[in-house]
Design a protein around this motif. Structure first.
Motif, PDB file in Angstrom:
ATOM      1  N   GLU A   1      26.526  30.658  45.697  1.00 16.95           N
ATOM      2  CA  GLU A   1      26.045  31.903  46.289  1.00 16.95           C
ATOM      3  C   GLU A   1      27.070  32.392  47.303  1.00 16.95           C
ATOM      4  OE1 GLU A   1      22.128  32.189  47.759  1.00 16.95           O
ATOM      5  OE2 GLU A   1      21.174  31.327  45.979  1.00 16.95           O
ATOM      6  N   ILE A   2      27.373  33.679  47.230  1.00 23.92           N
ATOM      7  CA  ILE A   2      28.365  34.292  48.110  1.00 23.92           C
ATOM      8  C   ILE A   2      27.700  35.407  48.893  1.00 23.92           C
ATOM      9  CG2 ILE A   2      30.524  35.598  48.167  1.00 23.92           C
ATOM     10  CD1 ILE A   2      31.312  34.067  45.589  1.00 23.92           C
ATOM     11  N   SER A   3      27.921  35.431  50.191  1.00 22.81           N
ATOM     12  CA  SER A   3      27.311  36.434  51.056  1.00 22.81           C
ATOM     13  C   SER A   3      28.158  37.697  51.116  1.00 22.81           C
ATOM     14  CB  SER A   3      27.142  35.877  52.476  1.00 22.81           C
ATOM     15  OG  SER A   3      26.306  34.741  52.478  1.00 22.81           O
ATOM     16  N   GLU A   4      27.530  38.808  51.425  1.00 20.71           N
ATOM     17  CA  GLU A   4      28.251  40.069  51.560  1.00 20.71           C
ATOM     18  C   GLU A   4      29.248  39.969  52.710  1.00 20.71           C
ATOM     19  OE1 GLU A   4      27.291  44.874  51.748  1.00 20.71           O
ATOM     20  OE2 GLU A   4      25.678  43.410  52.038  1.00 20.71           O
ATOM     21  N   GLY A   5      30.480  40.419  52.452  1.00 24.08           N
ATOM     22  CA  GLY A   5      31.517  40.390  53.467  1.00 24.08           C
ATOM     23  C   GLY A   5      32.275  39.083  53.556  1.00 24.08           C
ATOM     24  N   GLU A   6      31.911  38.110  52.727  1.00 26.14           N
ATOM     25  CA  GLU A   6      32.562  36.799  52.772  1.00 26.14           C
ATOM     26  C   GLU A   6      33.874  36.826  51.999  1.00 26.14           C
ATOM     27  OE1 GLU A   6      30.858  32.208  52.588  1.00 26.14           O
ATOM     28  OE2 GLU A   6      29.913  33.732  51.348  1.00 26.14           O
ATOM     29  N   VAL A   7      34.830  36.001  52.451  1.00 23.85           N
ATOM     30  CA  VAL A   7      36.090  35.799  51.725  1.00 23.85           C
ATOM     31  C   VAL A   7      36.085  34.380  51.180  1.00 23.85           C
ATOM     32  CG1 VAL A   7      38.604  35.781  51.816  1.00 23.85           C
ATOM     33  CG2 VAL A   7      37.319  37.408  53.218  1.00 23.85           C
ATOM     34  N   ILE A   8      36.154  34.266  49.865  1.00 26.28           N
ATOM     35  CA  ILE A   8      36.088  32.976  49.179  1.00 26.28           C
ATOM     36  C   ILE A   8      37.397  32.740  48.437  1.00 26.28           C
ATOM     37  CG2 ILE A   8      34.930  31.639  47.355  1.00 26.28           C
ATOM     38  CD1 ILE A   8      33.135  32.021  49.721  1.00 26.28           C
ATOM     39  N   SER A   9      37.968  31.558  48.577  1.00 24.30           N
ATOM     40  CA  SER A   9      39.100  31.156  47.753  1.00 24.30           C
ATOM     41  C   SER A   9      38.637  30.091  46.761  1.00 24.30           C
ATOM     42  CB  SER A   9      40.239  30.592  48.600  1.00 24.30           C
ATOM     43  OG  SER A   9      40.921  31.607  49.282  1.00 24.30           O
ATOM     44  N   ILE A  10      39.167  30.168  45.549  1.00 25.90           N
ATOM     45  CA  ILE A  10      38.911  29.151  44.533  1.00 25.90           C
ATOM     46  C   ILE A  10      40.236  28.467  44.245  1.00 25.90           C
ATOM     47  CG2 ILE A  10      38.060  28.697  42.193  1.00 25.90           C
ATOM     48  CD1 ILE A  10      36.464  31.318  42.400  1.00 25.90           C
ATOM     49  N   ILE A  11      40.269  27.146  44.417  1.00 23.24           N
ATOM     50  CA  ILE A  11      41.521  26.407  44.288  1.00 23.24           C
ATOM     51  C   ILE A  11      41.305  25.188  43.402  1.00 23.24           C
ATOM     52  CG2 ILE A  11      41.199  24.895  46.317  1.00 23.24           C
ATOM     53  CD1 ILE A  11      44.167  25.527  47.040  1.00 23.24           C
ATOM     54  N   GLY A  12      42.352  24.766  42.735  1.00 14.69           N
ATOM     55  CA  GLY A  12      42.284  23.607  41.861  1.00 14.69           C
ATOM     56  C   GLY A  12      43.550  23.533  41.032  1.00 14.69           C
ATOM     57  N   HIS A  13      43.698  22.427  40.325  1.00 11.21           N
ATOM     58  CA  HIS A  13      44.889  22.244  39.511  1.00 11.21           C
ATOM     59  C   HIS A  13      44.871  23.164  38.292  1.00 11.21           C
ATOM     60  CE1 HIS A  13      46.402  18.962  41.888  1.00 11.21           C
ATOM     61  NE2 HIS A  13      45.268  18.299  41.771  1.00 11.21           N
ATOM     62  N   SER A  14      46.030  23.375  37.703  1.00 14.81           N
ATOM     63  CA  SER A  14      46.139  24.210  36.502  1.00 14.81           C
ATOM     64  C   SER A  14      45.213  23.678  35.412  1.00 14.81           C
ATOM     65  CB  SER A  14      47.591  24.206  35.998  1.00 14.81           C
ATOM     66  OG  SER A  14      48.449  24.799  36.943  1.00 14.81           O
ATOM     67  N   GLY A  15      44.544  24.611  34.734  1.00 15.59           N
ATOM     68  CA  GLY A  15      43.651  24.235  33.651  1.00 15.59           C
ATOM     69  C   GLY A  15      42.231  23.918  34.067  1.00 15.59           C
ATOM     70  N   CYS A  16      41.908  24.155  35.370  1.00 18.15           N
ATOM     71  CA  CYS A  16      40.551  23.831  35.832  1.00 18.15           C
ATOM     72  C   CYS A  16      39.593  25.010  35.681  1.00 18.15           C
ATOM     73  CB  CYS A  16      40.576  23.342  37.276  1.00 18.15           C
ATOM     74  SG  CYS A  16      40.890  24.635  38.490  1.00 18.15           S
ATOM     75  N   GLY A  17      40.048  26.117  35.118  1.00 23.40           N
ATOM     76  CA  GLY A  17      39.139  27.226  34.834  1.00 23.40           C
ATOM     77  C   GLY A  17      38.964  28.233  35.951  1.00 23.40           C
ATOM     78  N   LYS A  18      39.899  28.246  36.926  1.00 22.75           N
ATOM     79  CA  LYS A  18      39.772  29.187  38.049  1.00 22.75           C
ATOM     80  C   LYS A  18      39.764  30.633  37.564  1.00 22.75           C
ATOM     81  CE  LYS A  18      43.546  27.827  40.103  1.00 22.75           C
ATOM     82  NZ  LYS A  18      43.984  26.809  39.114  1.00 22.75           N
ATOM     83  N   SER A  19      40.769  30.986  36.766  1.00 19.54           N
ATOM     84  CA  SER A  19      40.863  32.368  36.277  1.00 19.54           C
ATOM     85  C   SER A  19      39.729  32.694  35.312  1.00 19.54           C
ATOM     86  CB  SER A  19      42.225  32.599  35.604  1.00 19.54           C
ATOM     87  OG  SER A  19      43.263  32.581  36.565  1.00 19.54           O
ATOM     88  N   THR A  20      39.284  31.699  34.549  1.00 19.73           N
ATOM     89  CA  THR A  20      38.135  31.922  33.664  1.00 19.73           C
ATOM     90  C   THR A  20      36.913  32.289  34.487  1.00 19.73           C
ATOM     91  OG1 THR A  20      38.986  30.398  31.988  1.00 19.73           O
ATOM     92  CG2 THR A  20      36.621  30.864  31.946  1.00 19.73           C
ATOM     93  N   LEU A  21      36.690  31.593  35.591  1.00 19.95           N
ATOM     94  CA  LEU A  21      35.549  31.894  36.457  1.00 19.95           C
ATOM     95  C   LEU A  21      35.667  33.305  37.024  1.00 19.95           C
ATOM     96  CD1 LEU A  21      32.979  31.102  37.912  1.00 19.95           C
ATOM     97  CD2 LEU A  21      34.363  29.910  39.638  1.00 19.95           C
ATOM     98  N   LEU A  22      36.870  33.687  37.455  1.00 21.20           N
ATOM     99  CA  LEU A  22      37.061  35.042  37.978  1.00 21.20           C
ATOM    100  C   LEU A  22      36.793  36.084  36.895  1.00 21.20           C
ATOM    101  CD1 LEU A  22      38.131  35.952  40.887  1.00 21.20           C
ATOM    102  CD2 LEU A  22      40.116  36.766  39.634  1.00 21.20           C
ATOM    103  N   ASN A  23      37.236  35.812  35.674  1.00 19.82           N
ATOM    104  CA  ASN A  23      36.995  36.740  34.563  1.00 19.82           C
ATOM    105  C   ASN A  23      35.514  36.858  34.237  1.00 19.82           C
ATOM    106  OD1 ASN A  23      39.704  37.363  34.229  1.00 19.82           O
ATOM    107  ND2 ASN A  23      40.048  35.784  32.684  1.00 19.82           N
ATOM    108  N   LEU A  24      34.767  35.777  34.411  1.00 19.54           N
ATOM    109  CA  LEU A  24      33.315  35.828  34.196  1.00 19.54           C
ATOM    110  C   LEU A  24      32.659  36.726  35.242  1.00 19.54           C
ATOM    111  CD1 LEU A  24      32.557  32.055  33.442  1.00 19.54           C
ATOM    112  CD2 LEU A  24      32.576  33.934  31.788  1.00 19.54           C
ATOM    113  N   ILE A  25      33.083  36.592  36.504  1.00 22.70           N
ATOM    114  CA  ILE A  25      32.534  37.438  37.574  1.00 22.70           C
ATOM    115  C   ILE A  25      32.911  38.897  37.335  1.00 22.70           C
ATOM    116  CG2 ILE A  25      32.562  37.903  40.054  1.00 22.70           C
ATOM    117  CD1 ILE A  25      33.240  34.898  40.447  1.00 22.70           C
ATOM    118  N   ALA A  26      34.128  39.126  36.854  1.00 24.17           N
ATOM    119  CA  ALA A  26      34.581  40.493  36.579  1.00 24.17           C
ATOM    120  C   ALA A  26      33.886  41.098  35.363  1.00 24.17           C
ATOM    121  CB  ALA A  26      36.094  40.497  36.358  1.00 24.17           C
TER     122      ALA A  26
END
Length: 264
Positions: free
Chosen positions: A30-55
Motif C-alpha cells: 500500500e502506497i500513500s498519497e504524496g509518498e516517494v517509493i523506490s523499488i530495488i533489487g538485482h537484475s531479473g527480479c521483476g522491478k520493471s515488470t511491477l512498474l509496468n503492471l502499475i502503469a
C-alpha cells in the motif's frame, strides 16, 4: 491518504512456447498519497515488470492493483511513466513533445492559450523553458530526461512512475536530476514510484524502499522506512547516521541475496 495505491496479492507469469515463467509472486503493498517509493533489487527480479503492471502496460496474472477506487486495467494519463530512454520524438521540438501529451489529455478541456501556459509552466519547472524550440538532437541526455519529466508532469498524473530514469547519465548529471526531482516533489507533493539499482539514490529520494528478492517468482523481501526529514540536502546527509544506517540495511539485503544466488 493510506492505501492511495493498493497492490493486492499480485502474481505475474509469462508463457512462451508452452513454458510458463513466474516473474512475480504474491506482491502486496500500500502506497500513500504524496509518498516517494523506490523499488530495488538485482537484475531479473521483476522491478520493471511491477512498474509496468502499475502503469497498466502489462496485465496481472492474478490479484489486483487499485488506484483510489479504480482497478488498474490498462494505461491511463493518471499514471505517467518516465523511462530510462527519454522517448522523445526526434522530429519535434521540446515544446512540441510536451504539447503532444498536453493536447491528448487536455485538448477538449483547455483553450490553446491555457495549454500553452501549462506547457511552459512544466518546462520551467524542470528548467527547460529556454530550450523550447530545440530538437532532441540539439540538447544533452540530462536535458532530454528533464523534458521527459516535464511531459509526464504535464499530464497531471496521480502517480509518476520512473523506470531507472537516470541510469544512462553521468554521475554529475544524475545528481543534478535527483536534486530536481526532490525539488519537484517538495513543490507538488506528488506520488512517485521509482525503479533503481543505485542504493544512494534510493535512500536520498525515498520515504520507503521496497527490496525485492531474486527471481524467478520474486517477492517483496523487505520494506525499509527512510526516516529522513525533507527537504534533503545530499552534502548534509553524507555523514548523517540515519542515512548511513538505511544505506547499510539496503546493501546488507542486496549482498545477502546476491550471495545466495552465487551459492545456489
Amino acid at each position: 491518504m493510506a492505501g492511495y495505491l493498493k497492490i493486492e496479492h499480485v502474481d505475474k507469469s509469462f508463457e512462451r512456447n508452452g513454458v510458463t515463467s513466474e516473474v512475480l509472486k504474491d506482491i502486496s503493498l500500500e502506497i500513500s498519497e504524496g509518498e516517494v517509493i523506490s523499488i530495488i533489487g538485482h537484475s531479473g527480479c521483476g522491478k520493471s515488470t511491477l512498474l509496468n503492471l502499475i502503469a497498466g502496460l502489462t496485465e496481472v496474472s492474478s490479484g489486483a492493483i487499485v488506484l483510489g477506487s479504480e482497478v488498474v486495467s490498462g494505461p491511463g494519463p493518471e499514471r505517467a511513466v518516465v523511462f530510462q530512454n527519454h522517448s522523445l520524438l526526434p522530429w519535434l521540438t521540446v515544446y512540441e513533445n510536451v504539447n503532444l501529451a498536453v493536447s491528448k489529455v487536455f485538448g477538449a478541456k483547455r483553450s490553446r492559450a491555457e495549454r500553452h501556459e501549462w506547457i511552459m509552466h512544466n518546462l520551467d519547472l524542470v528548467q527547460m523553458g529556454h530550450a523550447r524550440d530545440k530538437r532532441p538532437a540539439e540538447i544533452s541526455g540530462g536535458m532530454k530526461q528533464r523534458v521527459g519529466i516535464a511531459r509526464a508532469l504535464a499530464m497531471e498524473p496521480k502517480i509518476l512512475l520512473l523506470d531507472e530514469p537516470f541510469g544512462a547519465l553521468d554521475a554529475l548529471t544524475r545528481a543534478h536530476l535527483q536534486d530536481a526531482v526532490m525539488e519537484i516533489h517538495e513543490r507538488l507533493h506528488n506520488t512517485m514510484i521509482m525503479i533503481t539499482h543505485d542504493v544512494d539514490e534510493a535512500v536520498l529520494l525515498s520515504d520507503r524502499i521496497v527490496m525485492m528478492t531474486n527471481g524467478p517468482a520474486a517477492r517483496i523481501g523487505e520494506v525499509l522506512d527512510v526516516p529522513l526529514g525533507r527537504p534533503r540536502r545530499r552534502l548534509e546527509l553524507a555523514g548523517d547516521r540515519t542515512y548511513l544506517k538505511c544505506r547499510e540495511a539496503v546493501l546488507k539485503f542486496l549482498y545477502e541475496r546476491h550471495r545466495f544466488v552465487e551459492a545456489a
